[in-house]
Design a protein around this motif. Structure first.
Motif, PDB file in Angstrom:
ATOM      1  N   PRO A  45      17.261  56.883 -25.665  1.00 37.28           N
ATOM      2  CA  PRO A  45      16.010  56.478 -26.319  1.00 37.28           C
ATOM      3  C   PRO A  45      15.454  57.557 -27.250  1.00 37.28           C
ATOM      4  CG  PRO A  45      15.958  55.869 -24.007  1.00 37.28           C
ATOM      5  CD  PRO A  45      17.167  56.727 -24.194  1.00 37.28           C
ATOM      6  N   THR A  46      15.537  58.817 -26.851  1.00 34.38           N
ATOM      7  CA  THR A  46      15.050  59.912 -27.701  1.00 34.38           C
ATOM      8  C   THR A  46      15.828  59.962 -29.011  1.00 34.38           C
ATOM      9  OG1 THR A  46      14.423  61.225 -25.767  1.00 34.38           O
ATOM     10  CG2 THR A  46      14.709  62.419 -27.847  1.00 34.38           C
ATOM     11  N   VAL A  47      17.156  59.909 -28.897  1.00 29.46           N
ATOM     12  CA  VAL A  47      18.013  59.952 -30.091  1.00 29.46           C
ATOM     13  C   VAL A  47      17.660  58.811 -31.040  1.00 29.46           C
ATOM     14  CG1 VAL A  47      20.383  59.660 -30.935  1.00 29.46           C
ATOM     15  CG2 VAL A  47      19.932  61.127 -28.953  1.00 29.46           C
ATOM     16  N   LEU A  48      17.510  57.611 -30.497  1.00 28.16           N
ATOM     17  CA  LEU A  48      17.304  56.443 -31.345  1.00 28.16           C
ATOM     18  C   LEU A  48      15.890  56.358 -31.905  1.00 28.16           C
ATOM     19  CD1 LEU A  48      19.586  53.935 -29.443  1.00 28.16           C
ATOM     20  CD2 LEU A  48      19.953  54.934 -31.690  1.00 28.16           C
ATOM     21  N   VAL A  49      14.891  56.813 -31.165  1.00 30.69           N
ATOM     22  CA  VAL A  49      13.525  56.840 -31.713  1.00 30.69           C
ATOM     23  C   VAL A  49      13.492  57.747 -32.939  1.00 30.69           C
ATOM     24  CG1 VAL A  49      11.164  57.691 -31.337  1.00 30.69           C
ATOM     25  CG2 VAL A  49      12.244  56.224 -29.631  1.00 30.69           C
ATOM     26  N   PHE A  50      14.030  58.955 -32.800  1.00 36.93           N
ATOM     27  CA  PHE A  50      13.982  59.899 -33.923  1.00 36.93           C
ATOM     28  C   PHE A  50      14.937  59.494 -35.037  1.00 36.93           C
ATOM     29  CE2 PHE A  50      11.894  62.476 -30.690  1.00 36.93           C
ATOM     30  CZ  PHE A  50      10.826  62.970 -31.435  1.00 36.93           C
ATOM     31  N   ARG A  51      16.064  58.864 -34.679  1.00 36.20           N
ATOM     32  CA  ARG A  51      16.973  58.343 -35.708  1.00 36.20           C
ATOM     33  C   ARG A  51      16.214  57.390 -36.634  1.00 36.20           C
ATOM     34  NH1 ARG A  51      21.707  53.669 -35.205  1.00 36.20           N
ATOM     35  NH2 ARG A  51      22.479  53.948 -37.324  1.00 36.20           N
ATOM     36  N   PHE A  52      15.506  56.456 -36.031  1.00 39.32           N
ATOM     37  CA  PHE A  52      14.829  55.434 -36.832  1.00 39.32           C
ATOM     38  C   PHE A  52      13.551  55.952 -37.497  1.00 39.32           C
ATOM     39  CE2 PHE A  52      17.308  52.571 -33.899  1.00 39.32           C
ATOM     40  CZ  PHE A  52      18.182  52.143 -34.888  1.00 39.32           C
ATOM     41  N   VAL A  53      12.902  56.929 -36.900  1.00 37.95           N
ATOM     42  CA  VAL A  53      11.707  57.524 -37.538  1.00 37.95           C
ATOM     43  C   VAL A  53      12.120  58.253 -38.822  1.00 37.95           C
ATOM     44  CG1 VAL A  53       9.983  59.366 -37.341  1.00 37.95           C
ATOM     45  CG2 VAL A  53      10.252  57.727 -35.480  1.00 37.95           C
ATOM     46  N   PHE A  54      13.110  59.128 -38.702  1.00 43.31           N
ATOM     47  CA  PHE A  54      13.559  59.892 -39.881  1.00 43.31           C
ATOM     48  C   PHE A  54      14.136  58.961 -40.955  1.00 43.31           C
ATOM     49  CE2 PHE A  54      14.183  63.648 -36.836  1.00 43.31           C
ATOM     50  CZ  PHE A  54      12.988  64.240 -37.233  1.00 43.31           C
ATOM     51  N   SER A 219      18.224  73.397 -32.534  1.00 42.27           N
ATOM     52  CA  SER A 219      19.508  72.688 -32.642  1.00 42.27           C
ATOM     53  C   SER A 219      19.341  71.205 -32.321  1.00 42.27           C
ATOM     54  CB  SER A 219      20.559  73.321 -31.725  1.00 42.27           C
ATOM     55  OG  SER A 219      20.178  73.206 -30.369  1.00 42.27           O
ATOM     56  N   ALA A 220      18.494  70.880 -31.327  1.00 46.26           N
ATOM     57  CA  ALA A 220      18.246  69.478 -30.973  1.00 46.26           C
ATOM     58  C   ALA A 220      17.570  68.749 -32.141  1.00 46.26           C
ATOM     59  CB  ALA A 220      17.388  69.382 -29.720  1.00 46.26           C
ATOM     60  N   TRP A 221      16.576  69.391 -32.758  1.00 49.06           N
ATOM     61  CA  TRP A 221      15.900  68.807 -33.912  1.00 49.06           C
ATOM     62  C   TRP A 221      16.879  68.603 -35.077  1.00 49.06           C
ATOM     63  CZ3 TRP A 221      11.626  66.211 -34.038  1.00 49.06           C
ATOM     64  CH2 TRP A 221      10.583  66.494 -33.145  1.00 49.06           C
ATOM     65  N   THR A 222      17.777  69.576 -35.254  1.00 41.02           N
ATOM     66  CA  THR A 222      18.765  69.495 -36.340  1.00 41.02           C
ATOM     67  C   THR A 222      19.700  68.307 -36.137  1.00 41.02           C
ATOM     68  OG1 THR A 222      18.693  71.896 -36.604  1.00 41.02           O
ATOM     69  CG2 THR A 222      20.577  70.759 -37.577  1.00 41.02           C
ATOM     70  N   ILE A 223      20.153  68.108 -34.894  1.00 43.48           N
ATOM     71  CA  ILE A 223      21.031  66.977 -34.578  1.00 43.48           C
ATOM     72  C   ILE A 223      20.322  65.654 -34.880  1.00 43.48           C
ATOM     73  CG2 ILE A 223      22.146  65.705 -32.684  1.00 43.48           C
ATOM     74  CD1 ILE A 223      22.597  68.546 -31.372  1.00 43.48           C
ATOM     75  N   LEU A 224      19.069  65.537 -34.447  1.00 44.03           N
ATOM     76  CA  LEU A 224      18.306  64.300 -34.659  1.00 44.03           C
ATOM     77  C   LEU A 224      18.062  64.049 -36.149  1.00 44.03           C
ATOM     78  CD1 LEU A 224      15.728  64.585 -31.727  1.00 44.03           C
ATOM     79  CD2 LEU A 224      17.731  63.090 -31.861  1.00 44.03           C
ATOM     80  N   LEU A 225      17.774  65.123 -36.869  1.00 43.36           N
ATOM     81  CA  LEU A 225      17.553  64.999 -38.316  1.00 43.36           C
ATOM     82  C   LEU A 225      18.834  64.530 -39.009  1.00 43.36           C
ATOM     83  CD1 LEU A 225      15.256  65.502 -40.389  1.00 43.36           C
ATOM     84  CD2 LEU A 225      16.249  67.748 -40.791  1.00 43.36           C
ATOM     85  N   CYS A 226      19.967  65.097 -38.594  1.00 46.06           N
ATOM     86  CA  CYS A 226      21.263  64.701 -39.171  1.00 46.06           C
ATOM     87  C   CYS A 226      21.566  63.229 -38.879  1.00 46.06           C
ATOM     88  CB  CYS A 226      22.382  65.582 -38.616  1.00 46.06           C
ATOM     89  SG  CYS A 226      22.375  67.257 -39.283  1.00 46.06           S
ATOM     90  N   ILE A 227      21.277  62.775 -37.656  1.00 48.52           N
ATOM     91  CA  ILE A 227      21.507  61.370 -37.289  1.00 48.52           C
ATOM     92  C   ILE A 227      20.626  60.451 -38.135  1.00 48.52           C
ATOM     93  CG2 ILE A 227      21.125  59.645 -35.462  1.00 48.52           C
ATOM     94  CD1 ILE A 227      22.132  61.750 -33.450  1.00 48.52           C
ATOM     95  N   GLY A 228      19.348  60.826 -38.291  1.00 52.01           N
ATOM     96  CA  GLY A 228      18.407  59.984 -39.030  1.00 52.01           C
ATOM     97  C   GLY A 228      18.640  59.969 -40.524  1.00 52.01           C
ATOM     98  N   VAL A 229      18.984  61.148 -41.083  1.00 48.55           N
ATOM     99  CA  VAL A 229      19.099  61.261 -42.541  1.00 48.55           C
ATOM    100  C   VAL A 229      20.542  61.064 -43.013  1.00 48.55           C
ATOM    101  CG1 VAL A 229      18.756  62.771 -44.544  1.00 48.55           C
ATOM    102  CG2 VAL A 229      17.071  62.756 -42.688  1.00 48.55           C
ATOM    103  N   PHE A 230      21.464  61.892 -42.508  1.00 49.78           N
ATOM    104  CA  PHE A 230      22.839  61.883 -43.026  1.00 49.78           C
ATOM    105  C   PHE A 230      23.703  60.750 -42.466  1.00 49.78           C
ATOM    106  CE2 PHE A 230      21.514  66.397 -43.416  1.00 49.78           C
ATOM    107  CZ  PHE A 230      21.538  66.465 -44.800  1.00 49.78           C
ATOM    108  N   ALA A 231      23.406  60.291 -41.230  1.00 53.08           N
ATOM    109  CA  ALA A 231      24.234  59.233 -40.633  1.00 53.08           C
ATOM    110  C   ALA A 231      23.563  57.865 -40.686  1.00 53.08           C
ATOM    111  CB  ALA A 231      24.560  59.589 -39.181  1.00 53.08           C
TER     112      ALA A 231
END
Length: 295
Positions: A45-54, A219-231
């Motif tokens: 849920p954390t990954v997907l919330v931030f994925r969709f927010v970004f 590093s956690a924020w960076t991963i989430l940002l990459c998922i939301g923006v680059f992926a």
């Protein structure tokens, strides 16, 4: 003058091909960043919330910059939010659950059966006639899945395959129900509403389960940002921009680069097993998709 027109057309076409290929590479990194998120102990849920927010922020900013921001109302708004909250959210959730059972490459390969489900739904729900290319594509896709799962226990599990097939089916349902909307709404505008609706679903799920958390490390924020923006956001924007220049059929064929990108990155970064069965099975699935796109 016609010479200039031809050159302009070629440049536009080339740009479209490059954009759709960039989109395939971007989407192909999703499973890779998903593995990094797992290793950082970030809940789904954390990954997907931030994925969709970004992703929402980037897509809305792009639409505003291009002057294409449209405010949906009434029935169109409700359908768009429903597609995100239920269809796209289900697909995304099952995709990340699948990563807990299988390698990123295997998840990407099995997910790519979704065009076959789209055809099956078109036949069963809309009454579209079954053609020979459809049957050929179905045989290739099913053969590919059988080969990948039966001969590669190192990268696949039956539970994982069933979960990701569920994700593929959810995505096919989402695409099928989106089609009517896309006759009157810009695909990127629809996506701009689907993304926050999907994110809201995971806020509810994460809050109810107690799994929603604020990342504590850079590093956690960076991963989430990459998922939301680059992926997510950049591939979405690149795909729909390229789609206008080269058409849906060619865009669909170029997008089949997505699973090979994931398989290659998984092998290089995580030493994920890549057997002959994986390669042949993946190729069979992609041939099935290409047959469908060319029909």
């Amino acid at each position: 003058m016609s010479g200039h027109g031809n050159w302009r057309h070629l440049d536009s076409e080339r740009a479209g091909l490059v954009l759709v290929f960039i989109s395939a590479i971007g989407f192909g990194t999703l499973g890779i960043f998903g593995i990094y998120a797992q290793r950082a102990n970030l809940s789904i849920p954390t990954v997907l919330v931030f994925r969709f927010v970004f992703a929402t922020i980037v897509v809305w900013a792009f639409l505003a910059w291009r002057g294409r921001l449209t405010l949906l109302q009434g029935r169109a708004l409700l359908i768009a939010l429903g597609l995100g909250a239920f269809g796209y959210a289900t697909q995304s959730g099952l995709y990340f659950v699948g990563l807990e059972f299988m390698t990123a490459g295997m998840v990407a390969i099995v997910l790519y059966t979704y065009p076959v489900f789209v055809v099956i739904l078109a036949v069963t729900l809309i009454g579209e006639r079954v053609s020979r290319p459809m049957l050929v594509a179905l045989c290739f896709a099913l053969g590919g899945i059988a080969l990948v799962t039966g001969a590669n226990p190192a990268g696949a599990s039956l539970v994982g395959v069933l979960v990701v097939l569920g994700a593929a089916l959810a995505y096919a349902v989402y695409i099928t129900f989106s089609r009517a909307m896309l006759m009157t709404i810009d695909p990127m505008v629809l996506t701009a509403y689907v993304l926050p609706a999907a994110g809201t679903s995971f806020i509810v799920i994460g809050t109810a389960s107690g799994d929603l958390m604020l990342p504590q490390t850079l590093s956690a924020w960076t991963i989430l940002l990459c998922i939301g923006v680059f992926a997510t956001a950049i591939p979405v924007v690149a795909f729909f921009t390229g789609l206008k220049q080269i058409g849906a059929s060619r865009a669909g064929i170029i997008s089949t680069a997505e699973p090979p990108v994931t398989v290659a990155l998984g092998a290089v970064l995580f030493a994920e097993p890549v057997t002959a069965a994986t390669v042949i099975g993946g190729v069979l699935i992609l041939i099935g998709v290409i047959v469908l796109e060319r029909k």
